[in-house]
Design an enzyme around this catalytic site. Structure first.
Site, PDB file in Angstrom:
ATOM      1  N   ASP A 169     -30.604  55.295 -67.539  1.00 45.72           N
ATOM      2  CA  ASP A 169     -29.567  55.448 -68.330  1.00 45.72           C
ATOM      3  C   ASP A 169     -29.415  54.191 -69.476  1.00 45.72           C
ATOM      4  O   ASP A 169     -28.482  53.710 -69.750  1.00 45.72           O
ATOM      5  CB  ASP A 169     -28.187  55.593 -68.029  1.00 45.72           C
ATOM      6  N   ASP A 186     -25.334  48.499 -64.737  1.00 45.87           N
ATOM      7  CA  ASP A 186     -25.109  50.065 -64.479  1.00 45.87           C
ATOM      8  C   ASP A 186     -26.133  50.652 -63.884  1.00 45.87           C
ATOM      9  O   ASP A 186     -26.851  51.726 -64.480  1.00 45.87           O
ATOM     10  CB  ASP A 186     -24.484  50.825 -65.656  1.00 45.87           C
TER      11      ASP A 186
END
Length: 246
Positions: A169, A186
C-alpha cells in the site's frame, strides 16, 4: 477536548487498557503525551519510553475491516487466519510488528519496532517533540526529488530482495520525510513473496511512487513493470546462490 474524548471512547476499551498496562509494567512505556493521528482502523499516540520518544499504534477492534485484513493474511504462511474479530486484530498487530522487524533487519528505512502487546505496537517515533514528521504528500518542496524517489525505490528493492516482503500500500500517504530521508510506515498489510497478490501489489507500489514524482516534480517516468521484473530476477538469483551454498 473532543478529539481526546473520541479516542478515549473508541480506543481505550478494557482490553486496550490492559495491554497498555502491560507495556507500562514492562518499562516499554513511561508516558503517553499526545494524539498524532486518528483513523478508522487505528490511532497513533506519541509517548515516551526508556528515555526516548516512541509512537504507540493502537489497532481498533470494533471498527476493524475484517475482509481487508483477511485478504492480506490468507496466503501468508506465517499466520493462520482466524474468524474472531479480536483475535484477528491482534494478529494484524502482530503482522505489523513482524513486518517492521523483518524490514528493519534488512536495512529498509522504517521505524524501529520496539514492543507489542495485543492490539498495540510500539515503535520508534519519526519526528521530534511529539510532532510527527510530515507525510511525503505534505512536503511542499524537495531539494532533490530524484534522490528521494531513488531512495524509496532502493527501499522497495531491499524490502523485496532482502526481506522477502512487498509493502502492498505504498504511496505518498504511507511515506514520511524526515531529515532528508523517506520512511516507510503502515506496514501491517505487507505480504511475503509467496502471497498470490505479491507481484500485483509490488507493481502497484512502484506505479504509485513513480507517478507521484512524475506528477509533482516532472521526473522522467521510470517503467514500473521493468523495475518490478528486475527485482524478481534479482531475488531469484539470490535464492539460487543460497541454494548453491547449501
Amino acid at each position: 477536548d473532543d478529539e481526546y474524548y473520541e479516542v478515549k471512547q473508541l480506543v481505550f476499551d478494557d482490553r486496550t487498557v490492559r495491554n497498555l498496562l502491560k507495556l507500562f509494567n514492562k518499562g516499554t512505556l513511561d508516558d503517553i503525551t499526545w494524539i498524532i493521528s486518528s483513523g478508522k482502523e487505528s490511532v497513533v499516540l506519541a509517548g515516551r519510553g526508556t528515555g526516548t520518544e516512541v509512537a504507540v499504534k493502537i489497532h481498533r477492534v470494533h471498527t476493524a475491516n475484517f475482509g481487508r485484513y483477511l485478504d492480506y493474511i490468507v496466503g501468508d504462511h506465517r499466520f493462520v487466519p482466524v474468524r474472531d474479530r479480536e483475535k484477528l486484530v491482534y494478529l494484524w498487530a502482530k503482522k505489523e510488528f513482524r513486518n517492521l522487524k523483518r524490514m528493519w533487519d534488512s536495512g529498509v528505512n522504517v521505524p524501529r519496532p520496539i514492543d507489542i502487546a495485543g492490539n498495540i505496537v510500539v515503535m520508534e517515533f519519526i519526528g521530534e517533540g511529539s510532532v510527527p514528521a510530515p507525510l511525503l504528500r505534505e512536503v511542499e518542496e524537495l531539494e532533490n526529488p530524484r534522490e528521494v524517489r531513488d531512495l524509496i525505490l532502493e527501499d522497495v528493492k531491499r524490502c523485496y530482495v532482502k526481506a522477502g516482503l512487498v509493502h502492498g500500500d505504498l504511496s505518498e500517504y504511507n511515506l514520511m520525510y524526515w531529515r532528508g530521508r523517506p520512511w516507510m510506515i503502515d506496514v501491517s498489510q505487507a505480504v511475503v513473496l509467496e502471497h498470490p497478490l505479491s507481484y500485483s501489489l509490488l507493481l502497484r507500489d512502484l506505479e504509485r511512487v513513480i507517478n507521484f514524482f512524475k506528477r509533482r516534480y516532472g521526473l522522467n517516468s521510470t517503467d514500473a513493470r521493468e523495475v518490478a521484473e528486475g527485482l524478481v530476477r534479482e531475488r531469484s538469483r539470490l535464492e539460487g546462490d543460497q541454494g548453491t551454498d547449501t
